[in-house]
Motif scaffolding. Structure first.
Motif, PDB file in Angstrom:
ATOM      1  N   GLU A  55       3.829  -6.411  -1.072  1.00  0.00           N
ATOM      2  CA  GLU A  55       2.812  -6.690  -2.094  1.00  0.00           C
ATOM      3  C   GLU A  55       1.840  -5.526  -2.250  1.00  0.00           C
ATOM      4  OE1 GLU A  55      -0.803  -9.839  -2.725  1.00  0.00           O
ATOM      5  OE2 GLU A  55       1.067 -10.599  -1.857  1.00  0.00           O
ATOM      6  N   TRP A  56       1.389  -4.940  -1.131  1.00  0.00           N
ATOM      7  CA  TRP A  56       0.447  -3.811  -1.233  1.00  0.00           C
ATOM      8  C   TRP A  56       1.101  -2.626  -1.927  1.00  0.00           C
ATOM      9  CZ3 TRP A  56       1.528   0.939   0.659  1.00  0.00           C
ATOM     10  CH2 TRP A  56       2.494   1.027   1.657  1.00  0.00           C
ATOM     11  N   GLU A  59       1.221  -2.823  -5.800  1.00  0.00           N
ATOM     12  CA  GLU A  59      -0.025  -2.477  -6.484  1.00  0.00           C
ATOM     13  C   GLU A  59      -0.089  -0.991  -6.837  1.00  0.00           C
ATOM     14  OE1 GLU A  59      -3.222  -3.846  -4.006  1.00  0.00           O
ATOM     15  OE2 GLU A  59      -2.447  -5.899  -3.960  1.00  0.00           O
TER      16      GLU A  59
END
Length: 156
Positions: A55-56, A59
Motif C-alpha cells: 500500500e505504501w 502511493e
C-alpha cells in the motif's frame, strides 16, 4: 538560466544524505519539487509490476511513473562525497584560533569515526560548533547552487 523556486535547505539536506538506503531523491526541474522515491518502487514500475507493491508503495507509483517517463525533467540529486566534507573539516580545524581546540580536532579527525568524534569535540565549544555548522551549511549551499547551475537553473 531558468529561474526556479527550489528549497535550497531541502536540496542541501538531500545532497548530504550519502547513505541512501534503497531510495533516491529527484528534482523536478519544472516545479522545483524534490521527490524521494524508493528504488523498489521505481524498479516495479519499470518492470510493469507496480500492482505487486504494498500500500505504501502504491502511493508513490504515480511519482515513479513521472520520473521514468520524463528522465530529462527529473534529475537525481547527487550526494556530496564524504571525503569532501572530511576535507572541509580538516580546513576548519586548521583555521581554529584556539590551539588546544585545533589539536583536539586534529586528533578527532584521525581514523574511523572521525565525523562523530569531530562533532563530539565541538559539543564542548558552542561558539566554534556554531561556526562549524555555518561553514558546512555555506559549503552545502554552494554545492547545491553549482549543481543547479549545471542544470541551467537559478534558484528563485
Amino acid at each position: 538560466m531558468r529561474k526556479l523556486k527550489v528549497d535550497l535547505g531541502q536540496l542541501g539536506s538531500c545532497m548530504q544524505d550519502v547513505e541512501r538506503l534503497d531510495s533516491n531523491y529527484y528534482l523536478d526541474t519544472e516545479t522545483g519539487e524534490i521527490l524521494s522515491i524508493p528504488d523498489e518502487v521505481l524498479g516495479a514500475v519499470e518492470c510493469g509490476e507496480a500492482d505487486a507493491l504494498s500500500e505504501w508503495g502504491q502511493e508513490l507509483v504515480e511519482h515513479a511513473r513521472k520520473i521514468i517517463e520524463n528522465r530529462d525533467r527529473f534529475r537525481r540529486v547527487p550526494e556530496i562525497p564524504s571525503y569532501e566534507v572530511y576535507n572541509l573539516m580538516v580546513r576548519f580545524a586548521k583555521g581554529v584560533e584556539d590551539e588546544a581546540l585545533g589539536e583536539k580536532l586534529a586528533i578527532a579527525l584521525d581514523g574511523r569515526g572521525a565525523f562523530r568524534r569531530f562533532e563530539n569535540v565541538l559539543s564542548d565549544y558552542p561558539d566554534e560548533r556554531e561556526k562549524w555548522f555555518e561553514t558546512r551549511d555555506d559549503h552545502v549551499e554552494e554545492q547545491a547552487r553549482e549543481w543547479l547551475e549545471s542544470l541551467g537553473v537559478e534558484p528563485a
